[in-house]
Scaffold this motif. Structure first.
Motif, PDB file in Angstrom:
ATOM      1  N   CYS A 208     -25.660  27.340  11.537  1.00  0.00           N
ATOM      2  CA  CYS A 208     -24.197  27.278  11.383  1.00  0.00           C
ATOM      3  C   CYS A 208     -23.758  26.060  10.579  1.00  0.00           C
ATOM      4  O   CYS A 208     -22.797  26.135   9.806  1.00  0.00           O
ATOM      5  N   VAL A 209     -24.464  24.947  10.763  1.00  0.00           N
ATOM      6  CA  VAL A 209     -24.048  23.704  10.114  1.00  0.00           C
ATOM      7  C   VAL A 209     -24.739  23.519   8.775  1.00  0.00           C
ATOM      8  O   VAL A 209     -24.095  23.388   7.735  1.00  0.00           O
ATOM      9  N   PHE A 210     -26.083  23.514   8.778  1.00  0.00           N
ATOM     10  CA  PHE A 210     -26.820  23.142   7.581  1.00  0.00           C
ATOM     11  C   PHE A 210     -27.152  24.326   6.676  1.00  0.00           C
ATOM     12  O   PHE A 210     -27.907  24.177   5.707  1.00  0.00           O
ATOM     13  N   ALA A 211     -26.602  25.485   6.996  1.00  0.00           N
ATOM     14  CA  ALA A 211     -26.660  26.622   6.072  1.00  0.00           C
ATOM     15  C   ALA A 211     -25.252  27.012   5.657  1.00  0.00           C
ATOM     16  O   ALA A 211     -24.970  27.197   4.470  1.00  0.00           O
ATOM     17  N   LEU A 212     -24.343  27.095   6.640  1.00  0.00           N
ATOM     18  CA  LEU A 212     -22.972  27.516   6.342  1.00  0.00           C
ATOM     19  C   LEU A 212     -22.194  26.449   5.574  1.00  0.00           C
ATOM     20  O   LEU A 212     -21.507  26.758   4.586  1.00  0.00           O
ATOM     21  N   ASP A 213     -22.313  25.191   5.998  1.00  0.00           N
ATOM     22  CA  ASP A 213     -21.586  24.118   5.312  1.00  0.00           C
ATOM     23  C   ASP A 213     -21.996  24.000   3.844  1.00  0.00           C
ATOM     24  O   ASP A 213     -21.126  23.959   2.962  1.00  0.00           O
ATOM     25  N   PRO A 214     -23.309  23.926   3.530  1.00  0.00           N
ATOM     26  CA  PRO A 214     -23.677  23.877   2.109  1.00  0.00           C
ATOM     27  C   PRO A 214     -23.228  25.107   1.332  1.00  0.00           C
ATOM     28  O   PRO A 214     -22.911  25.001   0.136  1.00  0.00           O
ATOM     29  N   PHE A 215     -23.178  26.270   1.996  1.00  0.00           N
ATOM     30  CA  PHE A 215     -22.702  27.474   1.308  1.00  0.00           C
ATOM     31  C   PHE A 215     -21.238  27.320   0.918  1.00  0.00           C
ATOM     32  O   PHE A 215     -20.846  27.630  -0.219  1.00  0.00           O
ATOM     33  N   VAL A 216     -20.413  26.827   1.856  1.00  0.00           N
ATOM     34  CA  VAL A 216     -18.986  26.616   1.562  1.00  0.00           C
ATOM     35  C   VAL A 216     -18.829  25.578   0.456  1.00  0.00           C
ATOM     36  O   VAL A 216     -18.003  25.738  -0.462  1.00  0.00           O
ATOM     37  N   ILE A 217     -19.624  24.507   0.531  1.00  0.00           N
ATOM     38  CA  ILE A 217     -19.566  23.470  -0.510  1.00  0.00           C
ATOM     39  C   ILE A 217     -19.972  24.041  -1.866  1.00  0.00           C
ATOM     40  O   ILE A 217     -19.334  23.763  -2.897  1.00  0.00           O
ATOM     41  N   ALA A 218     -21.027  24.863  -1.884  1.00  0.00           N
ATOM     42  CA  ALA A 218     -21.497  25.467  -3.133  1.00  0.00           C
ATOM     43  C   ALA A 218     -20.432  26.389  -3.739  1.00  0.00           C
ATOM     44  O   ALA A 218     -20.204  26.372  -4.953  1.00  0.00           O
ATOM     45  N   VAL A 219     -19.764  27.170  -2.902  1.00  0.00           N
ATOM     46  CA  VAL A 219     -18.694  28.052  -3.388  1.00  0.00           C
ATOM     47  C   VAL A 219     -17.561  27.221  -3.980  1.00  0.00           C
ATOM     48  O   VAL A 219     -17.018  27.538  -5.054  1.00  0.00           O
ATOM     49  N   CYS A 249     -23.349  13.634  -5.871  1.00  0.00           N
ATOM     50  CA  CYS A 249     -24.506  12.767  -5.644  1.00  0.00           C
ATOM     51  C   CYS A 249     -24.689  12.480  -4.158  1.00  0.00           C
ATOM     52  O   CYS A 249     -25.810  12.515  -3.634  1.00  0.00           O
ATOM     53  N   ALA A 250     -23.583  12.195  -3.464  1.00  0.00           N
ATOM     54  CA  ALA A 250     -23.653  11.904  -2.024  1.00  0.00           C
ATOM     55  C   ALA A 250     -24.092  13.135  -1.237  1.00  0.00           C
ATOM     56  O   ALA A 250     -24.866  13.029  -0.279  1.00  0.00           O
ATOM     57  N   ILE A 251     -23.597  14.301  -1.638  1.00  0.00           N
ATOM     58  CA  ILE A 251     -23.976  15.552  -0.966  1.00  0.00           C
ATOM     59  C   ILE A 251     -25.479  15.801  -1.122  1.00  0.00           C
ATOM     60  O   ILE A 251     -26.172  16.148  -0.156  1.00  0.00           O
ATOM     61  N   LEU A 252     -25.995  15.614  -2.336  1.00  0.00           N
ATOM     62  CA  LEU A 252     -27.434  15.813  -2.569  1.00  0.00           C
ATOM     63  C   LEU A 252     -28.257  14.792  -1.790  1.00  0.00           C
ATOM     64  O   LEU A 252     -29.323  15.120  -1.251  1.00  0.00           O
ATOM     65  N   ALA A 253     -27.772  13.545  -1.709  1.00  0.00           N
ATOM     66  CA  ALA A 253     -28.490  12.499  -0.979  1.00  0.00           C
ATOM     67  C   ALA A 253     -28.554  12.789   0.515  1.00  0.00           C
ATOM     68  O   ALA A 253     -29.444  12.291   1.213  1.00  0.00           O
ATOM     69  N   PHE A 254     -27.623  13.592   1.005  1.00  0.00           N
ATOM     70  CA  PHE A 254     -27.613  13.943   2.429  1.00  0.00           C
ATOM     71  C   PHE A 254     -28.428  15.197   2.715  1.00  0.00           C
ATOM     72  O   PHE A 254     -29.299  15.211   3.591  1.00  0.00           O
ATOM     73  N   ILE A 256     -30.643  17.050   0.754  1.00  0.00           N
ATOM     74  CA  ILE A 256     -32.036  17.164   0.300  1.00  0.00           C
ATOM     75  C   ILE A 256     -33.006  16.542   1.311  1.00  0.00           C
ATOM     76  O   ILE A 256     -34.003  17.184   1.679  1.00  0.00           O
ATOM     77  N   PRO A 257     -32.776  15.308   1.803  1.00  0.00           N
ATOM     78  CA  PRO A 257     -33.678  14.785   2.842  1.00  0.00           C
ATOM     79  C   PRO A 257     -33.665  15.613   4.121  1.00  0.00           C
ATOM     80  O   PRO A 257     -34.705  15.795   4.762  1.00  0.00           O
ATOM     81  N   CYS A 258     -32.479  16.136   4.514  1.00  0.00           N
ATOM     82  CA  CYS A 258     -32.400  16.999   5.699  1.00  0.00           C
ATOM     83  C   CYS A 258     -33.260  18.240   5.525  1.00  0.00           C
ATOM     84  O   CYS A 258     -34.028  18.614   6.420  1.00  0.00           O
ATOM     85  N   SER A 281     -37.007   9.755   9.220  1.00  0.00           N
ATOM     86  CA  SER A 281     -36.251   8.511   9.076  1.00  0.00           C
ATOM     87  C   SER A 281     -35.478   8.469   7.763  1.00  0.00           C
ATOM     88  O   SER A 281     -34.427   7.819   7.678  1.00  0.00           O
ATOM     89  N   ILE A 282     -35.974   9.169   6.751  1.00  0.00           N
ATOM     90  CA  ILE A 282     -35.332   9.118   5.435  1.00  0.00           C
ATOM     91  C   ILE A 282     -33.934   9.707   5.497  1.00  0.00           C
ATOM     92  O   ILE A 282     -32.974   9.131   4.961  1.00  0.00           O
ATOM     93  N   TYR A 283     -33.772  10.887   6.161  1.00  0.00           N
ATOM     94  CA  TYR A 283     -32.455  11.513   6.154  1.00  0.00           C
ATOM     95  C   TYR A 283     -31.481  10.821   7.103  1.00  0.00           C
ATOM     96  O   TYR A 283     -30.276  11.098   7.062  1.00  0.00           O
TER      97      TYR A 283
END
Length: 317
Positions: A208-219, A249-254, A256-258, A281-283
């Motif tokens: 719900c969070v790490f699939a749906l949120d990036p989808f909304v952001i991508a749209v 840039c900030a979105i990718l930095a969050f 991609i490590p996740c 620890s990176i994310y």
């Protein structure tokens, strides 16, 4: 010390955090980059808060959401780093039973909060670029506050069952956590109970969070890019794209490590445990450090005010 493998307790008074198993001899050296990242995160994020507070021209939705992101990063890094450094420096591995679940709650809650804030920032950029005439009408100060409250409530409500259920389980196997913070899966694996329900709930939250949120952001950014490329001149396209470049840039930095951490857990079963811990620890550590750097470097308004602040101090010396 209570780090035994006995099974005569169901609610241990403390858990024992091992740090990074297999790399105990290097804990002091590992603490150097950890401490450096935490220091940069603290200085950078407080600097952004100070600049936004001091400059009335930055009191707009874009920077209000940025301040929410900054506060989230501060809470996220502070929820794990101080205890981690005491483990690395002083071998202080014990953490109270209640404190372990408090740390777990704040950690996972603010991870979800950060994802929600990125979604809100994407909506702000969409309105500013694709529907600028209605941007100030829709995104009033009260609406920004309501969006921020909704983001926090969503994460709080999603994470609360996680913690309440896990806290009630008996922990009769061991009280040793092979990690440097109270990660949810590392803790629930110690429970003498059926944890399939927790695993299913965890997967549903991740989806719900790490699939749906990036989808909304991508749209949102698909529509933004369409609007940008429809502009007539190259200068107008570059200027408009520059207003959302720091967000991307900030979105990718969050994310991609996740995503890297999730993939290594799913498909890297044969990897040594300390590699998984270092990836995790990176994310948690990188975004709070990188976000203020990204926004200072790529956001002209913040960069100019920071330079003005230092030049003003220089003239007063």
């Amino acid at each position: 010390m209570s780090d035994s493998n006995t099974t005569d307790f169901t609610k241990p008074s403390t858990f024992i955090l091992l740090g990074i198993p297999g790399l105990e001899a290097a804990h002091v050296w590992i603490s150097i980059p950890f401490c450096t990242m935490y220091t940069i995160a603290m200085l950078g994020n407080f600097t952004i808060l100070f600049i936004v507070k001091r400059e009335p021209s930055l009191h707009v939705p874009m920077y209000y959401f940025l301040c929410m992101l900054v506060i989230t990063d501060l809470v996220l890094s502070t929820s794990i780093l101080p205890k981690t450094l005491t483990i690395f420096w002083f071998n202080s591995r014990e953490i109270d039973f209640g404190a372990s679940f408090t740390q777990m709650y704040f950690l996972h809650c603010f991870l979800v909060t950060e994802s929600g804030i990125f979604m809100a920032m994407a909506f702000d950029r969409y309105m500013a670029i694709c529907d600028p005439l209605r941007h100030s009408i829709i995104l009033t100060n009260s609406m920004v506050a309501k969006i921020g409250l909704a983001v926090v409530l969503r994460s709080s409500i999603l994470m609360l069952p996680y913690i309440l259920v896990a806290r009630q389980w008996p922990y009769c196997r061991t009280n040793i956590i092979p990690h440097f913070y109270c990660q949810h899966m590392a803790v629930v694996k110690l429970a003498c109970a059926e944890i399939h329900v927790s695993n299913y709930y965890s997967l549903s939250v991740v989806f719900c969070v790490f699939a749906l949120d990036p989808f909304v952001i991508a749209v949102s950014y698909t529509q933004i890019l369409r609007a940008i490329f429809s502009l007539r001149t190259k200068d107008a396209r570059l200027k408009t794209f520059g207003t959302c470049g720091s967000h991307l840039c900030a979105i990718l930095a969050f994310y991609i490590p996740c995503l890297s951490s999730v993939l290594t857990h799913q498909f890297g079963k044969n990897m040594v445990s300390h590699f998984h811990i270092l990836i995790a620890s990176i994310y948690l550590l990188m975004p709070p450090m990188l976000n203020p750097i990204i926004y200072v470097v790529r956001t002209k308004q913040i960069r100019d005010r920071l330079l003005r602040l230092f030049s003003h101090k220089g003239t007063n010396i």
